[in-house]
Design a protein around this motif. Structure first.
Motif, PDB file in Angstrom:
ATOM      1  N   ALA A 291      10.946   2.683  -6.689  1.00 35.79           N
ATOM      2  CA  ALA A 291      10.035   2.962  -5.638  1.00 35.79           C
ATOM      3  C   ALA A 291       8.491   3.066  -5.869  1.00 35.79           C
ATOM      4  O   ALA A 291       8.197   3.487  -7.013  1.00 35.79           O
ATOM      5  CB  ALA A 291      10.439   4.113  -4.696  1.00 35.79           C
ATOM      6  N   ILE A 292       7.583   2.881  -5.042  1.00 36.40           N
ATOM      7  CA  ILE A 292       6.341   3.011  -5.005  1.00 36.40           C
ATOM      8  C   ILE A 292       5.818   3.901  -3.851  1.00 36.40           C
ATOM      9  O   ILE A 292       6.033   3.499  -2.669  1.00 36.40           O
ATOM     10  CB  ILE A 292       5.504   1.590  -5.166  1.00 36.40           C
ATOM     11  N   GLN A 293       5.398   5.217  -4.036  1.00 39.05           N
ATOM     12  CA  GLN A 293       4.738   5.918  -3.371  1.00 39.05           C
ATOM     13  C   GLN A 293       3.396   5.504  -2.818  1.00 39.05           C
ATOM     14  O   GLN A 293       2.641   5.578  -3.745  1.00 39.05           O
ATOM     15  CB  GLN A 293       5.248   7.442  -3.726  1.00 39.05           C
ATOM     16  N   LEU A 294       3.073   5.569  -1.669  1.00 42.80           N
ATOM     17  CA  LEU A 294       1.804   5.279  -1.189  1.00 42.80           C
ATOM     18  C   LEU A 294       1.428   6.235  -0.065  1.00 42.80           C
ATOM     19  O   LEU A 294       2.166   6.717   0.447  1.00 42.80           O
ATOM     20  CB  LEU A 294       1.532   3.688  -0.768  1.00 42.80           C
ATOM     21  N   THR A 295       0.044   6.428   0.282  1.00 46.04           N
ATOM     22  CA  THR A 295      -0.265   7.167   1.174  1.00 46.04           C
ATOM     23  C   THR A 295      -1.190   6.316   2.447  1.00 46.04           C
ATOM     24  O   THR A 295      -1.509   5.140   1.951  1.00 46.04           O
ATOM     25  CB  THR A 295      -1.356   8.320   0.799  1.00 46.04           C
ATOM     26  N   LEU A 296      -1.121   6.848   3.286  1.00 46.80           N
ATOM     27  CA  LEU A 296      -2.261   5.969   4.452  1.00 46.80           C
ATOM     28  C   LEU A 296      -3.687   5.761   3.745  1.00 46.80           C
ATOM     29  O   LEU A 296      -4.251   4.873   4.000  1.00 46.80           O
ATOM     30  CB  LEU A 296      -2.164   6.625   5.816  1.00 46.80           C
ATOM     31  N   ASP A 297      -4.198   6.883   3.258  1.00 48.87           N
ATOM     32  CA  ASP A 297      -5.363   6.882   2.218  1.00 48.87           C
ATOM     33  C   ASP A 297      -5.530   5.538   1.367  1.00 48.87           C
ATOM     34  O   ASP A 297      -6.618   5.216   0.839  1.00 48.87           O
ATOM     35  CB  ASP A 297      -6.029   7.984   1.900  1.00 48.87           C
ATOM     36  N   ASN A 298      -4.279   5.626   0.870  1.00 51.60           N
ATOM     37  CA  ASN A 298      -4.245   4.420  -0.401  1.00 51.60           C
ATOM     38  C   ASN A 298      -3.070   3.666  -0.339  1.00 51.60           C
ATOM     39  O   ASN A 298      -2.115   3.547  -1.026  1.00 51.60           O
ATOM     40  CB  ASN A 298      -4.117   5.253  -1.809  1.00 51.60           C
ATOM     41  N   PRO A 299      -3.173   2.589   0.580  1.00 50.86           N
ATOM     42  CA  PRO A 299      -2.003   1.618   1.043  1.00 50.86           C
ATOM     43  C   PRO A 299      -2.017   0.534  -0.348  1.00 50.86           C
ATOM     44  O   PRO A 299      -2.881   0.429  -1.066  1.00 50.86           O
ATOM     45  CB  PRO A 299      -2.416   1.062   2.201  1.00 50.86           C
ATOM     46  N   LEU A 300      -0.826  -0.179  -0.225  1.00 50.47           N
ATOM     47  CA  LEU A 300      -0.769  -1.337  -1.293  1.00 50.47           C
ATOM     48  C   LEU A 300      -1.557  -2.448  -1.049  1.00 50.47           C
ATOM     49  O   LEU A 300      -1.265  -2.730   0.313  1.00 50.47           O
ATOM     50  CB  LEU A 300       0.702  -1.756  -1.564  1.00 50.47           C
ATOM     51  N   PRO A 301      -2.369  -2.934  -1.595  1.00 47.03           N
ATOM     52  CA  PRO A 301      -3.089  -4.162  -1.126  1.00 47.03           C
ATOM     53  C   PRO A 301      -2.218  -5.466  -0.828  1.00 47.03           C
ATOM     54  O   PRO A 301      -1.016  -5.484  -1.594  1.00 47.03           O
ATOM     55  CB  PRO A 301      -4.000  -4.586  -2.145  1.00 47.03           C
ATOM     56  N   ASP A 302      -2.529  -6.290   0.042  1.00 48.40           N
ATOM     57  CA  ASP A 302      -1.672  -7.481   0.477  1.00 48.40           C
ATOM     58  C   ASP A 302      -1.231  -8.306  -0.785  1.00 48.40           C
ATOM     59  O   ASP A 302      -0.030  -8.660  -1.005  1.00 48.40           O
ATOM     60  CB  ASP A 302      -2.200  -8.288   1.215  1.00 48.40           C
ATOM     61  N   ASP A 303      -2.275  -8.441  -1.833  1.00 45.77           N
ATOM     62  CA  ASP A 303      -1.859  -9.350  -2.818  1.00 45.77           C
ATOM     63  C   ASP A 303      -0.845  -8.478  -4.049  1.00 45.77           C
ATOM     64  O   ASP A 303      -0.015  -9.429  -4.523  1.00 45.77           O
ATOM     65  CB  ASP A 303      -3.309  -9.916  -3.551  1.00 45.77           C
ATOM     66  N   LEU A 304      -0.881  -7.299  -3.934  1.00 41.99           N
ATOM     67  CA  LEU A 304      -0.050  -6.594  -4.854  1.00 41.99           C
ATOM     68  C   LEU A 304       1.414  -6.578  -4.142  1.00 41.99           C
ATOM     69  O   LEU A 304       2.484  -6.936  -4.790  1.00 41.99           O
ATOM     70  CB  LEU A 304      -0.559  -5.481  -5.029  1.00 41.99           C
ATOM     71  N   ILE A 305       1.490  -6.408  -2.812  1.00 45.62           N
ATOM     72  CA  ILE A 305       2.767  -6.488  -2.140  1.00 45.62           C
ATOM     73  C   ILE A 305       3.419  -7.898  -2.354  1.00 45.62           C
ATOM     74  O   ILE A 305       4.456  -8.028  -2.596  1.00 45.62           O
ATOM     75  CB  ILE A 305       2.781  -6.046  -0.427  1.00 45.62           C
ATOM     76  N   GLU A 306       2.590  -8.914  -2.021  1.00 45.84           N
ATOM     77  CA  GLU A 306       2.977 -10.282  -2.562  1.00 45.84           C
ATOM     78  C   GLU A 306       3.486 -10.539  -4.005  1.00 45.84           C
ATOM     79  O   GLU A 306       4.576 -11.111  -3.933  1.00 45.84           O
ATOM     80  CB  GLU A 306       1.849 -11.459  -2.205  1.00 45.84           C
ATOM     81  N   ALA A 307       2.706 -10.008  -4.687  1.00 42.43           N
ATOM     82  CA  ALA A 307       3.206 -10.278  -6.131  1.00 42.43           C
ATOM     83  C   ALA A 307       4.589  -9.405  -6.487  1.00 42.43           C
ATOM     84  O   ALA A 307       5.446 -10.064  -7.098  1.00 42.43           O
ATOM     85  CB  ALA A 307       2.279  -9.737  -7.036  1.00 42.43           C
ATOM     86  N   LEU A 308       4.625  -8.291  -5.787  1.00 42.76           N
ATOM     87  CA  LEU A 308       6.091  -7.612  -6.141  1.00 42.76           C
ATOM     88  C   LEU A 308       7.112  -8.124  -5.355  1.00 42.76           C
ATOM     89  O   LEU A 308       8.347  -8.389  -6.208  1.00 42.76           O
ATOM     90  CB  LEU A 308       5.960  -6.186  -5.457  1.00 42.76           C
ATOM     91  N   VAL A 309       6.796  -8.657  -4.056  1.00 44.07           N
ATOM     92  CA  VAL A 309       7.891  -9.708  -3.369  1.00 44.07           C
ATOM     93  C   VAL A 309       8.155 -10.718  -4.091  1.00 44.07           C
ATOM     94  O   VAL A 309       9.500 -11.211  -4.203  1.00 44.07           O
ATOM     95  CB  VAL A 309       7.409  -9.869  -1.923  1.00 44.07           C
ATOM     96  N   ARG A 310       7.261 -11.466  -4.446  1.00 44.91           N
ATOM     97  CA  ARG A 310       7.486 -12.771  -5.238  1.00 44.91           C
ATOM     98  C   ARG A 310       8.334 -12.666  -6.610  1.00 44.91           C
ATOM     99  O   ARG A 310       9.264 -13.366  -7.189  1.00 44.91           O
ATOM    100  CB  ARG A 310       6.208 -13.505  -5.295  1.00 44.91           C
ATOM    101  N   THR A 311       8.018 -11.593  -7.108  1.00 45.85           N
ATOM    102  CA  THR A 311       8.674 -11.213  -8.401  1.00 45.85           C
ATOM    103  C   THR A 311      10.286 -10.952  -8.292  1.00 45.85           C
ATOM    104  O   THR A 311      11.264 -11.462  -8.849  1.00 45.85           O
ATOM    105  CB  THR A 311       8.082  -9.884  -9.294  1.00 45.85           C
ATOM    106  N   HIS A 312      10.418 -10.100  -7.295  1.00 47.48           N
ATOM    107  CA  HIS A 312      11.861  -9.907  -6.840  1.00 47.48           C
ATOM    108  C   HIS A 312      12.620 -10.987  -6.240  1.00 47.48           C
ATOM    109  O   HIS A 312      13.932 -11.173  -6.610  1.00 47.48           O
ATOM    110  CB  HIS A 312      12.032  -8.786  -5.961  1.00 47.48           C
ATOM    111  N   GLN A 313      12.087 -11.882  -5.279  1.00 47.89           N
ATOM    112  CA  GLN A 313      12.569 -12.932  -5.137  1.00 47.89           C
ATOM    113  C   GLN A 313      12.863 -13.896  -6.089  1.00 47.89           C
ATOM    114  O   GLN A 313      14.071 -14.688  -5.959  1.00 47.89           O
ATOM    115  CB  GLN A 313      11.475 -13.781  -4.008  1.00 47.89           C
ATOM    116  N   ARG A 314      12.077 -14.150  -7.122  1.00 46.79           N
ATOM    117  CA  ARG A 314      12.380 -14.931  -8.412  1.00 46.79           C
ATOM    118  C   ARG A 314      13.516 -14.481  -8.958  1.00 46.79           C
ATOM    119  O   ARG A 314      14.551 -15.200  -9.300  1.00 46.79           O
ATOM    120  CB  ARG A 314      11.162 -15.084  -9.205  1.00 46.79           C
TER     121      ARG A 314
END
Length: 159
Positions: A129-152
């Motif tokens: 898991a990755i813990q994030l806060t409302l003040d420090n959300p994951l950026p869209d491009d990082l979410i995309e990279a994480l999702v694409r990695t797992h999808q692969r």
């Protein structure tokens, strides 16, 4: 969901009212603040039910993740698994996401976290898991990279 404040145990001298201060407390005693409960989210049978039980700001943050992943991988299906909103791909969990009292969690896979760990240093991570806060959300491009990695990894039938 809104619970009346009289149904919530409170410590002596505390209030759950918005804007209550010692000087105006007596004038606001009949105003109940919205109360959201994890119990409602824990009994959810759909992602919408889970999100409906959350504080609106947390809901918005998780809706952003849900929308982004759904846009990246349109063939995902939704379900609740392990009492968490889960987006499924090819019959396997692609991502989970949750809200806790002090943070949000995003579960893309241990493989994705390990592969992109250098980019995740601003967030607390565990193996899954990755813990994030409302003040420090994951950026869209990082979410995309994480999702694409797992999808692969799912596409290559990695177990």
């Amino acid at each position: 969901y809104v619970l009346h404040r009289s149904s919530i145990p409170q410590a002596r001298g505390t209030t759950r009212e918005f804007g209550a201060t010692p000087s105006n407390l007596s004038h606001r005693s009949s105003i109940a603040a919205p109360q959201y409960t994890r119990n409602m989210a824990n009994t959810a049978e759909t992602i919408d039910e889970y999100l409906d039980a959350l504080d609106p700001v947390q809901r918005q943050a998780l809706e952003r993740i849900r929308s982004l992943v759904t846009r990246l991988v349109p063939e995902v299906t939704e379900r609740i698994s392990y009492r968490m909103p889960t987006l499924m791909y090819e019959g396997r969990a692609l991502v989970y996401f949750t809200a806790s009292k002090k943070h949000l969690s995003f579960y893309p896979s241990s493989w994705a976290i390990d592969e992109l760990k250098d980019q995740l240093s601003p967030w607390t991570t565990t193996q899954h898991a990755i813990q994030l806060t409302l003040d420090n959300p994951l950026p869209d491009d990082l979410i995309e990279a994480l999702v694409r990695t797992h999808q692969r990894e799912i596409d290559t039938h990695r177990q």
